[in-house]
Design an enzyme around this catalytic site. Structure first.
Site, PDB file in Angstrom:
ATOM      1  N   GLU A   1     -10.415  -2.320   4.641  1.00 62.84           N
ATOM      2  CA  GLU A   1      -9.065  -1.809   4.895  1.00 62.84           C
ATOM      3  C   GLU A   1      -8.911  -0.431   4.246  1.00 62.84           C
ATOM      4  O   GLU A   1      -9.701  -0.053   3.370  1.00 62.84           O
ATOM      5  CB  GLU A   1      -8.009  -2.746   4.276  1.00 62.84           C
TER       6      GLU A   1
ATOM      7  N   ASP B   1       0.787  -1.245   0.000  1.00 61.45           N
ATOM      8  CA  ASP B   1       0.000   0.000   0.000  1.00 61.45           C
ATOM      9  C   ASP B   1       0.819   1.295   0.000  1.00 61.45           C
ATOM     10  O   ASP B   1       1.790   1.417   0.751  1.00 61.45           O
ATOM     11  CB  ASP B   1      -0.847   0.098   1.279  1.00 61.45           C
TER      12      ASP B   1
HETATM   13  C1  FRU Z   1      -3.836  -3.595   2.815  1.00 64.34           C
HETATM   14  C2  FRU Z   1      -3.181  -4.028   4.117  1.00 64.34           C
HETATM   15  C3  FRU Z   1      -3.523  -3.057   5.232  1.00 64.34           C
HETATM   16  C4  FRU Z   1      -2.371  -3.227   6.176  1.00 64.34           C
HETATM   17  C5  FRU Z   1      -1.218  -3.478   5.248  1.00 64.34           C
HETATM   18  C6  FRU Z   1      -0.177  -4.409   5.780  1.00 64.34           C
HETATM   19  O1  FRU Z   1      -3.212  -4.069   1.683  1.00 64.34           O
HETATM   20  O2  FRU Z   1      -3.581  -5.338   4.450  1.00 64.34           O
HETATM   21  O3  FRU Z   1      -4.788  -3.253   5.804  1.00 64.34           O
HETATM   22  O4  FRU Z   1      -2.184  -2.101   6.985  1.00 64.34           O
HETATM   23  O5  FRU Z   1      -1.760  -3.998   4.046  1.00 64.34           O
HETATM   24  O6  FRU Z   1       0.942  -4.449   4.956  1.00 64.34           O
END
Ligand code: FRU
Length: 507
Positions: free
Chosen positions: A229, A47
């Site tokens: 998320e 992300d």
């Molecule tokens: C989304 C996610 C988030 C988390 C991160 C962990 O892709 O699962 O919810 O903070 O990636 O790398």
């Protein structure tokens, strides 16, 4: 003692050889390496995080594992850009600490120094992120994700974690993460939008350190095929009216499988978000645009950026020395259709500085156009755009001498855009990868308006002024070197333009 020393020297030598190998291998000339998209020079990213615009610089942090090309203890990698196009790799912004890995989150410019972190008139940049305690997770606890903050007094070069972290404690919800903070001017306070399992929770704060819960949204609304998320909350203007938008990523359960980002339009009064939206709407219908959020502090411009992958196969895509890239930055706007609001996305205008125009035509009989020959053979990166007054089925086929192809098109009978990577080359690393993805045509008016951005291993489709977007990655065994545009006989295209795009990386 002697044996120990020899062992140590050998171990050091191996580390040196290994790391110099990695450096030699991971370059921006790698066959699948994006040329007009950001990716870290080596190793894993997911992300985008901590996106803030301050003093002419766009900051882009990202979920980063600096030791390998797979997901691991998360850090915040950091890159900066003055034009949203060319990126400089900066030192890692945030390292894991005793509270855990550094999961996704946002950053703001605390212009009024509400946090008090600024000294002598300095504006602190404040990062708000999830501390993920992996040990707590392994121990079967429910409260292993908490929200923490860090600040920078040197415009993002170095970051100091707040001594009293965490600032939002987990009430016992396993998925409790990804804080996106925005300044709510009408109430002179900060709003944190947090993903809390199957809904979003809003918190408010006057100083970024103490937060109170305001409300919840979404338990019964939208799509619930997976965990929510990376939410985001922002305003857009439509005909002088302010519309609030809440975007939420969800994994799995996206329209074409795996990870995707839905959105809601409505009202926000500083406490609660409400919507009267009936249907589920998606930012992008392709398989490879996830966890997208917007830059803070960009005034009225809403610029979003996503991770160009999908949790279904992100860890096994055949890139080895690096894994993960972003989409192109997209300017988000809003339109009213069928008595409902829809978002539109287009690549930011800044990207046009990469244009190397090869072809511009008007009034072309599409079935008599040899596009491939006219542009001197397809090569990526490049941008194709075309428009026509009447709507019709079409397809664009990228292919190579190994008989592999990717197809992007519109099926008029089904009212659907589609991408097909069934024969796109390397697909067998994950069974859900090779196949067709579909997207509804949202536009009501007749006519075609298509823009496609091709990179070494991706395509982004913006159809009908960006009402429908699709993003797909692919891995041919040889570069695609041929393009074909297929339309019905006699079909007239009003305008068509092809640009080679210059690479954003120094050769
Ligand atoms: C989304 C996610 C988030 C988390 C991160 C962990 O892709 O699962 O919810 O903070 O990636 O790398």
């Amino acid at each position: 003692m002697k044996r120990n020393k020899v062992g140590l020297v050998l171990a050091i030598l191996m580390v040196i050889i290994y790391s110099s190998n990695v450096k030699a291998q991971a370059t921006y000339q790698d066959p699948y390496r994006p040329q007009v998209h950001f990716s870290p020079v080596a190793h894993w990213m997911n992300d985008p995080n901590g996106m803030v615009f301050y003093k002419g610089v766009y900051h882009l942090c990202y979920q980063y594992f600096p030791d390998a090309s797979h997901w691991g203890p998360m850090h915040w990698g950091h890159a900066t850009s003055k034009d949203l196009v060319h990126w400089n790799q900066e030192p890692i912004a945030l390292y894991p600490d005793s509270l855990g890995f550094i999961f996704s989150g946002s950053a703001v410019a605390d212009i009024h120094n509400t946090s008090g972190f600024g000294k002598n008139g300095q504006v602190p940049l404040v990062a708000i992120f999830t501390s993920h305690n992996a040990k707590g997770e392994q121990a079967g606890r429910n409260d292993f994700q908490n929200q923490s903050i860090a600040y920078s007094l040197d415009e993002g070069k170095t970051w100091t974690k707040y001594a009293n972290n965490p600032v939002v404690k987990n009430p016992g919800i396993r998925d409790f993460r990804d804080p996106k903070v925005t300044w709510y001017e009408a109430g002179k306070k900060w709003i944190m939008t947090l993903a809390t399992q199957d809904h979003v929770t809003f918190y408010a704060s006057k100083n970024l350190k103490e937060w109170v819960k305001e409300s919840e949204f979404g338990k019964e609304l939208g799509s619930h095929g997976g965990v929510w998320e990376c939410p985001d909350l922002f305003q857009l203007e439509y005909n002088g009216k302010s519309i609030w938008v809440l975007t939420v990523s969800m994994n799995p359960g996206a329209p074409n499988g795996g990870s995707g980002t839905q959105y809601f339009t409505g009202k926000f009064d500083g406490h609660q978000f409400v919507t009267d939206q009936k249907s589920t709407k998606w930012m992008d219908y392709g398989m490879d645009n996830y966890a997208g959020v917007t830059w803070s502090n960009t005034g009225k411009r809403v610029i979003s950026l996503g991770w160009m992958s999908n949790w279904l196969y992100a860890g096994v895509v055949p890139t080895e020395n690096w894994r993960g890239a972003t989409t192109v930055p997209r300017e988000i706007s809003i339109l009213k259709l069928k008595n409902d609001y829809y978002l539109t996305a287009k690549s930011v205008r800044e990207l046009e500085i990469l244009n190397d125009k090869k072809l511009a035509l008007e009034n072309v009989k599409a079935d008599q156009l040899d596009l491939n020959q006219k542009i001197g053979g397809f090569s990526s990166p490049g941008r194709l755009s075309f428009s026509a007054k009447t709507l019709t089925s079409f397809s664009i086929i990228l292919s190579n001498d190994a008989g592999e192809n990717v197809v992007i098109g519109y099926d008029q009978d089904q009212h659907q855009y589609y991408t097909d990577r069934t024969h796109s080359g390397k697909t067998d690393f994950e069974k859900s990868f090779g196949g067709k993805a579909i997207a509804p045509r949202i536009a009501e008016k007749d006519g075609l308006d298509i823009t496609l951005i091709f990179d070494k291993a991706s395509v982004e489709l913006f159809a009908d002024k960006g009402l429908t977007a699709m993003t797909e990655i692919f891995f041919p065994n040889q570069p695609f070197n041929h393009i074909q545009l297929k339309t019905p006989a006699g079909y007239i295209i009003d305008k068509l333009e092809w640009n080679n795009l210059n690479s954003i990386w120094k050769k």
